[in-house]
Design a protein around this motif. Structure first.
Motif, PDB file in Angstrom:
ATOM      1  N   ILE A  15      -2.466  13.303  -2.181  1.00 12.23           N
ATOM      2  CA  ILE A  15      -2.767  11.885  -1.966  1.00 12.23           C
ATOM      3  C   ILE A  15      -3.847  11.721  -0.902  1.00 12.23           C
ATOM      4  CG2 ILE A  15      -1.815   9.718  -1.071  1.00 12.23           C
ATOM      5  CD1 ILE A  15       0.784  10.456  -2.581  1.00 12.23           C
ATOM      6  N   LEU A  16      -3.797  12.539   0.135  1.00 12.34           N
ATOM      7  CA  LEU A  16      -4.829  12.451   1.176  1.00 12.34           C
ATOM      8  C   LEU A  16      -6.189  12.888   0.638  1.00 12.34           C
ATOM      9  CD1 LEU A  16      -2.809  13.688   4.261  1.00 12.34           C
ATOM     10  CD2 LEU A  16      -3.739  11.386   3.887  1.00 12.34           C
ATOM     11  N   VAL A  17      -6.214  13.898  -0.240  1.00  7.93           N
ATOM     12  CA  VAL A  17      -7.481  14.278  -0.880  1.00  7.93           C
ATOM     13  C   VAL A  17      -7.957  13.119  -1.754  1.00  7.93           C
ATOM     14  CG1 VAL A  17      -8.582  15.835  -2.540  1.00  7.93           C
ATOM     15  CG2 VAL A  17      -7.035  16.764  -0.813  1.00  7.93           C
ATOM     16  N   HIS A  18      -7.033  12.496  -2.467  1.00 10.69           N
ATOM     17  CA  HIS A  18      -7.351  11.324  -3.289  1.00 10.69           C
ATOM     18  C   HIS A  18      -7.975  10.218  -2.433  1.00 10.69           C
ATOM     19  CE1 HIS A  18      -6.703   7.878  -5.970  1.00 10.69           C
ATOM     20  NE2 HIS A  18      -5.989   7.305  -5.018  1.00 10.69           N
ATOM     21  N   ALA A  19      -7.392   9.992  -1.251  1.00  5.75           N
ATOM     22  CA  ALA A  19      -7.911   8.938  -0.367  1.00  5.75           C
ATOM     23  C   ALA A  19      -9.292   9.300   0.155  1.00  5.75           C
ATOM     24  CB  ALA A  19      -6.953   8.707   0.805  1.00  5.75           C
ATOM     25  N   GLY A  20      -9.523  10.582   0.404  1.00  4.34           N
ATOM     26  CA  GLY A  20     -10.824  11.031   0.886  1.00  4.34           C
ATOM     27  C   GLY A  20     -11.238  10.304   2.142  1.00  4.34           C
ATOM     28  N   LEU A  49      -8.385  -1.656   1.732  1.00  3.21           N
ATOM     29  CA  LEU A  49      -7.437  -1.821   2.833  1.00  3.21           C
ATOM     30  C   LEU A  49      -6.014  -1.478   2.406  1.00  3.21           C
ATOM     31  CD1 LEU A  49      -6.799  -2.700   5.711  1.00  3.21           C
ATOM     32  CD2 LEU A  49      -6.578  -5.038   4.852  1.00  3.21           C
ATOM     33  N   LEU A  50      -5.585  -1.929   1.251  1.00  2.09           N
ATOM     34  CA  LEU A  50      -4.228  -1.664   0.786  1.00  2.09           C
ATOM     35  C   LEU A  50      -3.978  -0.162   0.647  1.00  2.09           C
ATOM     36  CD1 LEU A  50      -1.528  -2.775  -0.206  1.00  2.09           C
ATOM     37  CD2 LEU A  50      -2.536  -2.970  -2.488  1.00  2.09           C
ATOM     38  N   ALA A  51      -4.940   0.540   0.098  1.00  6.67           N
ATOM     39  CA  ALA A  51      -4.802   1.990  -0.061  1.00  6.67           C
ATOM     40  C   ALA A  51      -4.690   2.670   1.296  1.00  6.67           C
ATOM     41  CB  ALA A  51      -5.989   2.543  -0.839  1.00  6.67           C
ATOM     42  N   TRP A  52      -5.469   2.243   2.259  1.00  2.00           N
ATOM     43  CA  TRP A  52      -5.417   2.863   3.591  1.00  2.00           C
ATOM     44  C   TRP A  52      -4.138   2.510   4.336  1.00  2.00           C
ATOM     45  CZ3 TRP A  52      -7.515   6.975   5.398  1.00  2.00           C
ATOM     46  CH2 TRP A  52      -8.632   7.479   4.737  1.00  2.00           C
ATOM     47  N   LEU A  53      -3.588   1.340   4.093  1.00  2.00           N
ATOM     48  CA  LEU A  53      -2.272   1.019   4.673  1.00  2.00           C
ATOM     49  C   LEU A  53      -1.208   1.954   4.091  1.00  2.00           C
ATOM     50  CD1 LEU A  53      -2.350  -2.888   4.672  1.00  2.00           C
ATOM     51  CD2 LEU A  53      -2.439  -1.375   6.669  1.00  2.00           C
ATOM     52  N   ALA A 103       6.526   3.353   0.154  1.00  2.62           N
ATOM     53  CA  ALA A 103       6.793   3.119  -1.267  1.00  2.62           C
ATOM     54  C   ALA A 103       6.268   1.759  -1.714  1.00  2.62           C
ATOM     55  CB  ALA A 103       8.297   3.233  -1.541  1.00  2.62           C
ATOM     56  N   VAL A 104       6.500   0.736  -0.920  1.00  7.57           N
ATOM     57  CA  VAL A 104       6.037  -0.617  -1.270  1.00  7.57           C
ATOM     58  C   VAL A 104       4.504  -0.670  -1.284  1.00  7.57           C
ATOM     59  CG1 VAL A 104       5.935  -3.011  -0.454  1.00  7.57           C
ATOM     60  CG2 VAL A 104       8.119  -1.801  -0.510  1.00  7.57           C
ATOM     61  N   LEU A 105       3.872  -0.126  -0.243  1.00 10.70           N
ATOM     62  CA  LEU A 105       2.405  -0.141  -0.178  1.00 10.70           C
ATOM     63  C   LEU A 105       1.790   0.705  -1.295  1.00 10.70           C
ATOM     64  CD1 LEU A 105       2.007   0.070   3.686  1.00 10.70           C
ATOM     65  CD2 LEU A 105       1.314  -1.854   2.239  1.00 10.70           C
ATOM     66  N   ALA A 151       2.109  -1.213  -4.544  1.00  7.68           N
ATOM     67  CA  ALA A 151       1.113  -2.295  -4.593  1.00  7.68           C
ATOM     68  C   ALA A 151      -0.277  -1.729  -4.888  1.00  7.68           C
ATOM     69  CB  ALA A 151       1.120  -3.068  -3.275  1.00  7.68           C
ATOM     70  N   HIS A 152      -0.604  -0.600  -4.271  1.00  7.00           N
ATOM     71  CA  HIS A 152      -1.903   0.047  -4.532  1.00  7.00           C
ATOM     72  C   HIS A 152      -1.996   0.489  -5.993  1.00  7.00           C
ATOM     73  CE1 HIS A 152      -5.363   2.642  -4.270  1.00  7.00           C
ATOM     74  NE2 HIS A 152      -4.630   3.705  -4.557  1.00  7.00           N
ATOM     75  N   ILE A 153      -0.931   1.079  -6.510  1.00  2.22           N
ATOM     76  CA  ILE A 153      -0.931   1.557  -7.894  1.00  2.22           C
ATOM     77  C   ILE A 153      -1.088   0.387  -8.862  1.00  2.22           C
ATOM     78  CG2 ILE A 153       0.544   2.593  -9.674  1.00  2.22           C
ATOM     79  CD1 ILE A 153       1.665   4.397  -7.355  1.00  2.22           C
ATOM     80  N   ILE A 154      -0.364  -0.691  -8.617  1.00  2.00           N
ATOM     81  CA  ILE A 154      -0.465  -1.869  -9.494  1.00  2.00           C
ATOM     82  C   ILE A 154      -1.868  -2.462  -9.437  1.00  2.00           C
ATOM     83  CG2 ILE A 154       0.327  -4.249  -9.810  1.00  2.00           C
ATOM     84  CD1 ILE A 154       3.147  -3.224  -8.981  1.00  2.00           C
ATOM     85  N   SER A 155      -2.408  -2.624  -8.230  1.00  2.00           N
ATOM     86  CA  SER A 155      -3.757  -3.201  -8.133  1.00  2.00           C
ATOM     87  C   SER A 155      -4.800  -2.281  -8.754  1.00  2.00           C
ATOM     88  CB  SER A 155      -4.105  -3.521  -6.676  1.00  2.00           C
ATOM     89  OG  SER A 155      -4.241  -2.347  -5.922  1.00  2.00           O
TER      90      SER A 155
END
Length: 194
Positions: free
Chosen positions: A90-95, A101-105, A177-179, A182-186
């Motif tokens: 996931i951290l590689v995915h985030a790069g 903002l939602l992804a970084w939260l 999990a919630v964040l 939300a990131h996955i849905i968006s």
């Protein structure tokens, strides 16, 4: 030499090195993907990472008796390894992309969750065992209870602080999990499926 046997050098340093290994692994994989021109793979590593983390929850489900437990130690080790590997992906995915903002939260909550999990793994259980052994050794060498307490003061204080890790781990897991959801849905809504 007290510094060689303190909780700081025996427990906190390995904890910090484990977290540093996670970050170092992320940087290395990200560098390799960039150098190979395969940055697009990172987009999909988030999906794989989430799937691995979801698989790691079998420990939590078995601990709460929601699924049939078979060996709690095996499940705990699997939980630790899978959560670490999922976090790495996931951290590689985030790069290093700061455009969401939602992804970084979600990433921030995941990092705090990983830190709290490592606290439980490396610090709490080992610190408890080593403190007991140190007390036994000091008593065997003829130290009286007051002297043992004086020598164990900083270790006892450190142990008391790290013992609070569970009070963070579960709520941070829920926040992550919630964040993440939300990131996955968006992302699913705006992916561009064509």
């Amino acid at each position: 030499m007290a510094w060689r046997t303190s909780i700081l050098t025996r427990e906190i340093l390995p904890f910090a090195l484990s977290f540093a290994a996670l970050i170092g692994g992320v940087l290395l994989i990200d560098l390799v993907l960039h150098l190979a021109g395969l940055v697009w793979i990172g987009r999909y590593l988030g999906i794989v990472g989430v799937a691995i983390i979801l698989g790691s929850f079998s420990y939590s489900l078995a601990k709460r008796k929601w699924i049939k437990p078979f060996n709690p130690v095996v499940r705990l080790r699997r939980h630790e390894r899978w959560a670490w590997a999922g976090a790495l992906l996931i951290l590689v995915h985030a790069g290093i992309h700061f455009n969401a903002l939602l992804a970084w939260l979600a990433v921030g909550a995941m990092l705090i969750n990983v830190l709290s999990g490592l606290t439980g793994k490396y610090l709490l259980q080992r610190a408890r065992a080593r403190m007991g052994q140190t007390r036994t050794d000091l008593a065997a060498h003829g130290s009286d209870p007051a002297e043992i307490e004086a020598q164990m003061y900083w270790d006892s204080l450190t142990y008391g602080i790290i013992k609070q890790w569970r009070s963070l781990h579960v709520p941070i897991t829920l926040a992550f999990a919630v964040l993440a959801l939300a990131h996955i849905i968006s992302t699913a809504l705006f992916w561009g499926w064509h």
